[in-house]
Design an enzyme around this catalytic site. Structure first.
Site, PDB file in Angstrom:
ATOM      1  N   LYS A   1       0.815  -1.219   0.000  1.00 37.84           N
ATOM      2  CA  LYS A   1       0.000   0.000   0.000  1.00 37.84           C
ATOM      3  C   LYS A   1       0.848   1.268   0.000  1.00 37.84           C
ATOM      4  O   LYS A   1       0.422   2.297  -0.528  1.00 37.84           O
ATOM      5  CB  LYS A   1      -0.966   0.010   1.192  1.00 37.84           C
ATOM      6  CG  LYS A   1      -2.101  -0.984   1.046  1.00 37.84           C
ATOM      7  CD  LYS A   1      -3.210  -0.754   2.054  1.00 37.84           C
ATOM      8  CE  LYS A   1      -4.337  -1.755   1.848  1.00 37.84           C
ATOM      9  NZ  LYS A   1      -5.367  -1.666   2.902  1.00 37.84           N
TER      10      LYS A   1
ATOM     11  N   LYS B   1      -5.276 -10.661  -6.189  1.00 39.69           N
ATOM     12  CA  LYS B   1      -6.527 -11.035  -5.514  1.00 39.69           C
ATOM     13  C   LYS B   1      -7.640 -10.025  -5.783  1.00 39.69           C
ATOM     14  O   LYS B   1      -7.370  -8.854  -6.045  1.00 39.69           O
ATOM     15  CB  LYS B   1      -6.290 -11.221  -4.010  1.00 39.69           C
ATOM     16  CG  LYS B   1      -6.004  -9.969  -3.253  1.00 39.69           C
ATOM     17  CD  LYS B   1      -6.104 -10.210  -1.747  1.00 39.69           C
ATOM     18  CE  LYS B   1      -6.103  -8.857  -1.061  1.00 39.69           C
ATOM     19  NZ  LYS B   1      -6.441  -8.878   0.331  1.00 39.69           N
TER      20      LYS B   1
ATOM     21  N   LYS C   1     -11.293  -4.556  -3.184  1.00 44.70           N
ATOM     22  CA  LYS C   1     -12.310  -3.508  -3.160  1.00 44.70           C
ATOM     23  C   LYS C   1     -11.879  -2.306  -3.963  1.00 44.70           C
ATOM     24  O   LYS C   1     -12.693  -1.556  -4.466  1.00 44.70           O
ATOM     25  CB  LYS C   1     -12.506  -3.025  -1.709  1.00 44.70           C
ATOM     26  CG  LYS C   1     -13.207  -4.006  -0.819  1.00 44.70           C
ATOM     27  CD  LYS C   1     -13.120  -3.496   0.620  1.00 44.70           C
ATOM     28  CE  LYS C   1     -13.829  -4.436   1.563  1.00 44.70           C
ATOM     29  NZ  LYS C   1     -13.523  -4.126   2.962  1.00 44.70           N
TER      30      LYS C   1
HETATM   31  P1  AMP Z   1     -10.651  -6.187   3.411  1.00 47.77           P
HETATM   32  O1  AMP Z   1     -11.361  -6.139   2.092  1.00 47.77           O
HETATM   33  O2  AMP Z   1      -9.184  -6.027   3.223  1.00 47.77           O
HETATM   34  O3  AMP Z   1     -11.232  -5.314   4.449  1.00 47.77           O
HETATM   35  O4  AMP Z   1     -10.818  -7.664   3.920  1.00 47.77           O
HETATM   36  C1  AMP Z   1     -11.912  -8.151   4.674  1.00 47.77           C
HETATM   37  C2  AMP Z   1     -11.798  -9.635   4.847  1.00 47.77           C
HETATM   38  O5  AMP Z   1     -11.946 -10.301   3.601  1.00 47.77           O
HETATM   39  C3  AMP Z   1     -10.443 -10.106   5.388  1.00 47.77           C
HETATM   40  O6  AMP Z   1     -10.628 -11.185   6.257  1.00 47.77           O
HETATM   41  C4  AMP Z   1      -9.701 -10.520   4.148  1.00 47.77           C
HETATM   42  O7  AMP Z   1      -8.726 -11.469   4.411  1.00 47.77           O
HETATM   43  C5  AMP Z   1     -10.806 -11.084   3.292  1.00 47.77           C
HETATM   44  N1  AMP Z   1     -10.505 -10.911   1.868  1.00 47.77           N
HETATM   45  C6  AMP Z   1     -10.293  -9.748   1.217  1.00 47.77           C
HETATM   46  N2  AMP Z   1     -10.063  -9.953  -0.096  1.00 47.77           N
HETATM   47  C7  AMP Z   1     -10.122 -11.299  -0.286  1.00 47.77           C
HETATM   48  C8  AMP Z   1      -9.972 -12.165  -1.429  1.00 47.77           C
HETATM   49  N3  AMP Z   1      -9.760 -11.694  -2.666  1.00 47.77           N
HETATM   50  N4  AMP Z   1     -10.093 -13.487  -1.222  1.00 47.77           N
HETATM   51  C9  AMP Z   1     -10.342 -13.981  -0.011  1.00 47.77           C
HETATM   52  N5  AMP Z   1     -10.504 -13.248   1.096  1.00 47.77           N
HETATM   53  C10 AMP Z   1     -10.391 -11.915   0.979  1.00 47.77           C
END
Ligand code: AMP
Ligand code: TRP
Length: 325
Positions: free
Chosen positions: A110, A191, A194
């Site tokens: 980041k 991956k 968002k």
């Molecule tokens: P975040 O979007 O970073 O706030 O992630 C929220 C939750 O979703 C966390 O537990 C991440 O590890 C999981 N997560 C985010 N992106 C992915 C992805 N592409 N595949 C699997 N898990 C994800």
């Protein structure tokens, strides 16, 4: 068993979040006392629009409940409503090292994207450790990408326990296999995220059927034309198979067999239906909950219950450190 996890309110909750995290959150309600947090203080480690942030907090809260988290049975709350997170964050910051924080891949990633990284982005994993340790958490369900942060949390907890005497419960991460890492549809080597600019790289839980169809039909595959799982050689098709499997409950070998001899077109079309139908009930509940007064009441009640658990833990920590009167 106490379970704690958090999701950032930065919009666009997608299939990766759902399959990698939210689905486990729901299942864990059968096994333990669950606390699910909307980590708005983590969100401001990067600039946010205030109005948009407020909306996203309520969106994520409503989505939590729409996928099946019961706010009566579990605790659902907003991080900044419980001041102990910031307080414990400071204490942990004093017991972590700039060297270990510099090794966090999420920070490296980041900060690379901008000229100068906010200090908050650097200490982000320390705040995450505080979230977890503040509740004497046993288990933290998260996606694979959070492994390093969980390890750091354990290191900090053990370090303080060794130096100041038994203070924290040392938590374990719980990582899902299928769906633990959902990849971007347009680039299956990174991956699903968002923040990716291309909206067709992800399927958001609130996407309408037309958008879902377009994103899946455009998804990157390969020129081989056979539906089989091979993450190294066929990352695009393998990712679609994982999504299909996780959303339908059918195993990957079962799907490979079913689509033997058929091309990607038919496979993708079926996947569209599986995803659209899988998300439909979630979207209906989301619309209902998001507009209700009950949502705010549930979040306020959640913050009160969270605080009741956090306060004695923080008191214990302050005592160990000799803080206050
Ligand atoms: P975040 O979007 O970073 O706030 O992630 C929220 C939750 O979703 C966390 O537990 C991440 O590890 C999981 N997560 C985010 N992106 C992915 C992805 N592409 N595949 C699997 N898990 C994800
Ligand atoms: N860092 C996590 C993510 O990006 C979100 C998070 C913050 C979290 N605090 C947490 C996850 C505590 C689990 C427990 O996905």
């Amino acid at each position: 068993m106490r379970v704690f996890s958090g999701v950032q309110p930065t919009g666009n909750i997608h299939l990766g979040n759902y399959l990698g995290a939210l689905k486990q959150f729901v299942e864990l309600q059968e096994e333990g006392d669950c606390i699910y947090c909307i980590v708005d203080m983590h969100a401001i480690t990067l600039p946010q629009d205030a109005k948009q942030l407020r909306e996203s907090i309520l969106d994520v809260a409503a989505l939590y409940m729409a996928v099946g988290i019961d706010p009566k049975r579990s605790i659902v709350f907003v991080q900044s409503e419980v001041s102990g997170h910031a307080e414990l964050g400071w204490i942990l910051a004093c017991n972590s090292y700039t060297g270990e924080l510099s090794r966090m891949t999420q920070f490296k990633q980041k900060s690379k994207e901008r000229e100068s990284a906010p200090t908050g982005l650097f200490v982000y994993p320390v705040l995450m450790a505080a979230d977890i340790l503040l509740y004497d958490t046993d288990v933290v369900p998260v996606g694979n990408d959070q492994k390093q942060h969980i390890e750091l949390t354990r290191d900090i907890a053990l370090r303080i326990n060794n130096t100041y005497g038994e203070t924290f419960v040392v938590p374990d991460g719980r990582f899902l296999k299928t769906g633990a890492r959902v990849m971007a549809l347009d680039d299956p080597t990174s991956k699903m995220s968002k923040s990716a600019e291309n909206a067709h790289s992800r399927i958001s839980l609130t996407d309408d059927p037309a958008k879902i169809k377009k994103s899946i039909m455009k998804a990157t595959t390969d020129s081989e034309g056979s539906v089989r799982f091979d993450a190294a050689e066929k990352p695009g098709v393998s990712n679609l198979l994982s999504i299909y499997s996780a959303m339908s409950g059918k195993s990957i070998p079962e799907l490979e067999k079913y689509y033997e001899g058929s091309g990607y077109g038919a496979f993708k079309k079926d996947l569209v239906d599986v995803v659209v139908e899988g998300l439909r009930p979630i979207q209906e509940r989301f619309a209902e909950i998001r507009g209700s007064e009950q949502l705010i009441r549930d979040l306020k009640d959640g913050a009160e219950r969270a605080n009741a658990i956090a306060e004695p833990v923080l008191k214990r920590v302050k005592e160990r450190f000799g803080l206050g009167l």
